[in-house]
Scaffold this motif. Structure first.
Motif, PDB file in Angstrom:
ATOM      1  N   GLU A   1      -6.036  13.347  -1.202  1.00 14.64           N
ATOM      2  CA  GLU A   1      -7.403  13.218  -1.716  1.00 14.64           C
ATOM      3  C   GLU A   1      -8.137  14.560  -1.722  1.00 14.64           C
ATOM      4  OE1 GLU A   1      -9.668   9.566  -1.424  1.00 14.64           O
ATOM      5  OE2 GLU A   1     -11.202  10.727  -0.397  1.00 14.64           O
TER       6      GLU A   1
ATOM      7  N   ARG B   1      -6.576  12.650 -13.218  1.00 13.99           N
ATOM      8  CA  ARG B   1      -6.745  11.309 -12.657  1.00 13.99           C
ATOM      9  C   ARG B   1      -6.072  11.240 -11.300  1.00 13.99           C
ATOM     10  NH1 ARG B   1      -4.470   7.877 -17.514  1.00 13.99           N
ATOM     11  NH2 ARG B   1      -2.868   9.449 -17.313  1.00 13.99           N
ATOM     12  N   PHE B   2      -6.599  10.357 -10.457  1.00 16.65           N
ATOM     13  CA  PHE B   2      -6.047  10.259  -9.101  1.00 16.65           C
ATOM     14  C   PHE B   2      -4.880   9.273  -9.116  1.00 16.65           C
ATOM     15  CE2 PHE B   2      -7.169   9.646  -4.316  1.00 16.65           C
ATOM     16  CZ  PHE B   2      -6.078  10.431  -3.981  1.00 16.65           C
ATOM     17  N   LEU B   3      -3.739   9.774  -9.631  1.00 12.86           N
ATOM     18  CA  LEU B   3      -2.514   8.971  -9.623  1.00 12.86           C
ATOM     19  C   LEU B   3      -1.788   9.390  -8.352  1.00 12.86           C
ATOM     20  CD1 LEU B   3      -1.550   9.304 -13.402  1.00 12.86           C
ATOM     21  CD2 LEU B   3      -3.148   7.738 -12.297  1.00 12.86           C
ATOM     22  N   TRP B   4      -1.873   8.516  -7.373  1.00 17.51           N
ATOM     23  CA  TRP B   4      -1.579   8.892  -5.994  1.00 17.51           C
ATOM     24  C   TRP B   4      -0.231   9.581  -5.799  1.00 17.51           C
ATOM     25  CZ3 TRP B   4      -2.791   3.488  -6.936  1.00 17.51           C
ATOM     26  CH2 TRP B   4      -4.169   3.231  -6.906  1.00 17.51           C
ATOM     27  N   ARG B   5       0.839   8.996  -6.425  1.00 25.36           N
ATOM     28  CA  ARG B   5       2.172   9.555  -6.171  1.00 25.36           C
ATOM     29  C   ARG B   5       2.386  10.872  -6.902  1.00 25.36           C
ATOM     30  NH1 ARG B   5       5.056   4.107  -7.554  1.00 25.36           N
ATOM     31  NH2 ARG B   5       3.073   4.035  -8.655  1.00 25.36           N
ATOM     32  N   GLU B   6       1.507  11.177  -7.844  1.00 27.46           N
ATOM     33  CA  GLU B   6       1.651  12.467  -8.551  1.00 27.46           C
ATOM     34  C   GLU B   6       1.091  13.626  -7.737  1.00 27.46           C
ATOM     35  OE1 GLU B   6       0.451  12.315 -12.630  1.00 27.46           O
ATOM     36  OE2 GLU B   6       1.811  10.650 -13.029  1.00 27.46           O
TER      37      GLU B   6
ATOM     38  N   PHE C   1       0.836  -1.213   0.000  1.00 26.16           N
ATOM     39  CA  PHE C   1       0.000   0.000   0.000  1.00 26.16           C
ATOM     40  C   PHE C   1       0.873   1.267   0.000  1.00 26.16           C
ATOM     41  CE2 PHE C   1      -2.372   3.485   1.858  1.00 26.16           C
ATOM     42  CZ  PHE C   1      -3.646   3.359   1.337  1.00 26.16           C
TER      43      PHE C   1
ATOM     44  N   ARG D   1       2.802   1.975  -3.128  1.00 29.51           N
ATOM     45  CA  ARG D   1       1.970   2.322  -4.269  1.00 29.51           C
ATOM     46  C   ARG D   1       1.444   3.755  -4.205  1.00 29.51           C
ATOM     47  NH1 ARG D   1       0.012  -1.282  -8.349  1.00 29.51           N
ATOM     48  NH2 ARG D   1      -0.485   0.241  -9.943  1.00 29.51           N
ATOM     49  N   VAL D   2       1.246   4.210  -2.976  1.00 29.61           N
ATOM     50  CA  VAL D   2       0.547   5.488  -2.800  1.00 29.61           C
ATOM     51  C   VAL D   2       1.498   6.664  -2.552  1.00 29.61           C
ATOM     52  CG1 VAL D   2      -0.956   6.704  -1.158  1.00 29.61           C
ATOM     53  CG2 VAL D   2      -1.616   4.445  -1.993  1.00 29.61           C
TER      54      VAL D   2
ATOM     55  N   TRP E   1      -2.604  10.748   3.085  1.00 32.16           N
ATOM     56  CA  TRP E   1      -3.662  10.297   2.162  1.00 32.16           C
ATOM     57  C   TRP E   1      -4.753  11.361   2.049  1.00 32.16           C
ATOM     58  CZ3 TRP E   1      -4.909   6.615  -1.353  1.00 32.16           C
ATOM     59  CH2 TRP E   1      -6.258   6.585  -1.752  1.00 32.16           C
TER      60      TRP E   1
END
Ligand SMILES: CC(C)(COP(=O)(O)OP(=O)(O)OC[C@H]1O[C@@H](n2cnc3c(N)ncnc32)[C@H](O)[C@@H]1OP(=O)(O)O)[C@@H](O)C(=O)NCCC(=O)NCCS
Lengths: 82, 230
Positions: free
Chosen positions: B55, B69-74, B24, B27-28, B51
């Motif tokens: 968000e 888009r919700f590309l977390w690391r971006e 997790f 990835r995030v 997080w």
């Protein structure tokens, strides 16, 4: 693996995170994972990672973001397996 | 002023470290975020703070550009001070204020092209279980936000958060909540007063036992007076 088998596996992976059991009982390709099944968005991360483990595939973040419905997930997995 | 908010119930079983996939964090979170998690004395709280910051920034980014888009690391987070982060996504920076208790983390992101990343907010006032932020006012703009605990009578979190948001916006524009309606455009909440769209940006969130809302730049309609008591 057939499409139906992948569909069943996808539902099994998503199931623990579902908040709307009624929507799960009536799940179809068009069922939206966040909006209909009321899965929290953070749980989508775990779902994507579980897809990777279960089907031995790699799902890029860009691919993951395109997964809105159960059918999208099945299509993505089918594509990765082909 | 655009707003985005996110609440995380820190005691929800799904949020617990043992419930998360082992990859997790990888990835995030960015390398710097993972490093911060690695040395943190409270990684559980930090994880959900980061997080929530991402968000809440995403919720604004999506308003600025529907193709985002919700590309977390971006959505990279950058600590600025106690309870204050900046989230950077492409050309945009989002100012994020975070409040927490033992039970929840609540982030409120704001973005205004002229003022982003500035520290013009007033200080937030936090209560305990029932927490409200006094509207954070800066020159010409204000942000209001709050976290509420669901009660037994709140069967549906989406309805509950709308009830609280209607009360907050109603109070801001000095109208009864019954005159405020919250609809959705592409999933994004928008507020109406007597079928007229209000000049207010709104954000809603719910998780576990809590719901949260935030509004930005709520402009009182010129012709509101006279209607308010009706
Ligand atoms: C916006 C989003 C991040 C919120 O997810 P969440 O954490 O599960 O939910 P929250 O409770 O914090 O927020 C939900 C609220 O956000 C608001 N919302 C929904 N879509 C929104 C959007 N595109 N922009 C801003 N706000 C949005 C709604 O008011 C919603 O409340 P409602 O369900 O009562 O109408 C999620 O719905 C989403 O669109 N995610 C993008 C897809 C994604 O996560 N991709 C990653 C790869 S798999």
């Amino acid at each position: 693996m057939t499409r139906d088998e992948i569909f069943a596996k996808v539902v099994e992976i998503v199931k623990p995170f579902v908040k709307n059991e009624d929507a799960l009982a009536a799940v179809t390709d068009d069922t939206n994972i966040l909006e209909d099944l009321k899965v929290n968005s953070a749980r989508l991360v775990d779902i994507i990672l579980n897809f990777e483990d279960e089907f031995d595939i790699e799902v890029e973040d860009e691919d993951a973001d395109a997964v809105n419905t159960v059918g999208d997930a099945v299509a993505l997995i089918l594509e990765k397996l082909s | 002023m655009l707003v985005g908010n996110d609440v995380v119930d820190l005691r929800d079983s799904e949020s617990q470290p043992e419930a998360l996939h082992s990859r997790f964090d990888a990835r995030v979170f960015t390398a710097a975020e993972r490093e911060a998690l690695g040395v943190s004395a409270a990684p559980h709280v930090l994880r959900w703070t980061l997080w929530a910051a991402k968000e809440s920034a995403y919720k604004i980014a999506k308003k600025l550009d529907p193709t985002v888009r919700f590309l977390w690391r971006e959505f990279s987070t950058h600590p600025m001070g106690e309870g204050w982060l900046v989230v950077v996504h492409g050309p945009h920076s989002f100012d994020v204020r975070v409040s927490r208790t033992d039970e929840w983390v609540h982030s409120v992101a704001t973005h205004s092209s002229a003022r982003h990343c500035s520290s013009t907010h007033g200080s937030a006032r936090h209560g305990s279980a029932r927490q409200d932020w006094a509207p954070l006012r800066s020159a010409g703009s204000s942000v209001g936000a709050g976290v509420e605990r669901l009660t037994r009578s709140d069967a549906d979190p989406s309805s509950a958060v709308r009830k609280f948001a209607r009360a907050a916006v109603g109070s801001r524009v000095e109208c009864p909540p019954s005159q405020i309606r919250i609809a959705a455009e592409r999933g994004i909440p928008v507020a109406f007063w007597r079928e007229r769209r209000l000049s207010v940006d709104l954000s809603l969130s719910h998780h576990g036992r809590f719901v949260a809302w935030a509004y930005g730049d709520c402009v009182i309609p010129d012709d509101r007076r006279g209607f308010a008591a009706a």
